[in-house]
Design an enzyme around this catalytic site. Structure first.
Site, PDB file in Angstrom:
ATOM      1  N   HIS A  58       0.854  -1.192   0.000  1.00  0.00           N
ATOM      2  CA  HIS A  58       0.000   0.000   0.000  1.00  0.00           C
ATOM      3  C   HIS A  58       0.890   1.243   0.000  1.00  0.00           C
ATOM      4  CE1 HIS A  58      -3.842  -2.007   1.870  1.00  0.00           C
ATOM      5  NE2 HIS A  58      -3.389  -2.633   0.790  1.00  0.00           N
ATOM      6  N   GLU A  60       0.976   3.918   1.758  1.00  0.00           N
ATOM      7  CA  GLU A  60       1.466   4.389   3.060  1.00  0.00           C
ATOM      8  C   GLU A  60       2.678   3.580   3.517  1.00  0.00           C
ATOM      9  OE1 GLU A  60      -1.635   3.525   2.172  1.00  0.00           O
ATOM     10  OE2 GLU A  60      -3.104   4.253   3.630  1.00  0.00           O
ATOM     11  N   CYS A  89      -6.129   1.807   5.821  1.00  0.00           N
ATOM     12  CA  CYS A  89      -6.704   0.542   6.286  1.00  0.00           C
ATOM     13  C   CYS A  89      -6.067   0.174   7.632  1.00  0.00           C
ATOM     14  CB  CYS A  89      -6.423  -0.544   5.235  1.00  0.00           C
ATOM     15  SG  CYS A  89      -4.685  -1.044   5.151  1.00  0.00           S
ATOM     16  N   CYS A  92      -2.126  -0.120   7.426  1.00  0.00           N
ATOM     17  CA  CYS A  92      -1.407   1.149   7.285  1.00  0.00           C
ATOM     18  C   CYS A  92      -1.563   2.010   8.531  1.00  0.00           C
ATOM     19  CB  CYS A  92      -1.884   1.876   6.039  1.00  0.00           C
ATOM     20  SG  CYS A  92      -1.447   0.962   4.542  1.00  0.00           S
TER      21      CYS A  92
HETATM   22 ZN    ZN Z   1      -3.395   0.205   3.682  1.00  0.00          ZN
END
Ligand code: ZN
Length: 155
Positions: A58, A60, A89, A92
């Protein structure tokens, strides 16, 4: 919050939107940028789950890893601000708490998986000893439009 701070946060999200544009065409265009305490950009990344074939890639997580490498002084990113185009999420949100990020600014809310207010609030859980300051919904419509355009093309 003064109008100057609001504009400053919008600038951070504009940088994250620009990072999102670097996503592989197969990847959901989410962008993240890490800034140091003086506002200097340390690192940026786009979601690369498809491009890297990595479920943890991801934006992040990639930006936090890159920022720690730039700082080159261990894993702590104390004093930093993470700007991301979409509400993080659980993974992260957990990662930014572990990295000791001081402040999180994000754009669009993610009612299906968001872990910074929507489904959970991992970042501000009172049981944690490090809690980042959070501002969500910055340039929300611009951030949501970027995602909507991607999912329209997918159909
Ligand atoms: Zn994430």
């Amino acid at each position: 919050m003064s109008s100057r701070d609001v504009r400053a946060d919008e600038e951070l999200i504009r940088a994250a939107l620009s990072a999102a544009r670097d996503a592989d065409p197969r990847d959901v265009p989410v962008g993240a940028v890490v800034f140091d305490a003086s506002g200097r950009e340390l690192a940026r990344a786009a979601n690369a789950r498809e491009a890297l074939g990595d479920p943890t890639a991801h934006a992040e997580v990639l930006a936090l890893r890159a920022a720690a490498a730039v700082v080159g002084d261990g894993w702590r990113l104390e004093g930093t601000t993470l700007a991301v185009t979409l509400e993080p999420c659980t993974m992260c949100a957990g990662a930014l708490v572990l990295a000791r990020v001081r402040r999180l600014v994000f754009g669009a809310w993610e009612p299906k998986t968001g872990a910074v207010g929507s489904l959970w609030d991992v970042v501000r859980d009172r049981r944690l000893n490090h809690r980042a300051e959070v501002r969500g919904g910055v340039l929300e419509s611009d951030c949501a439009a970027t995602l909507d355009a991607f999912f329209r093309k997918q159909r």
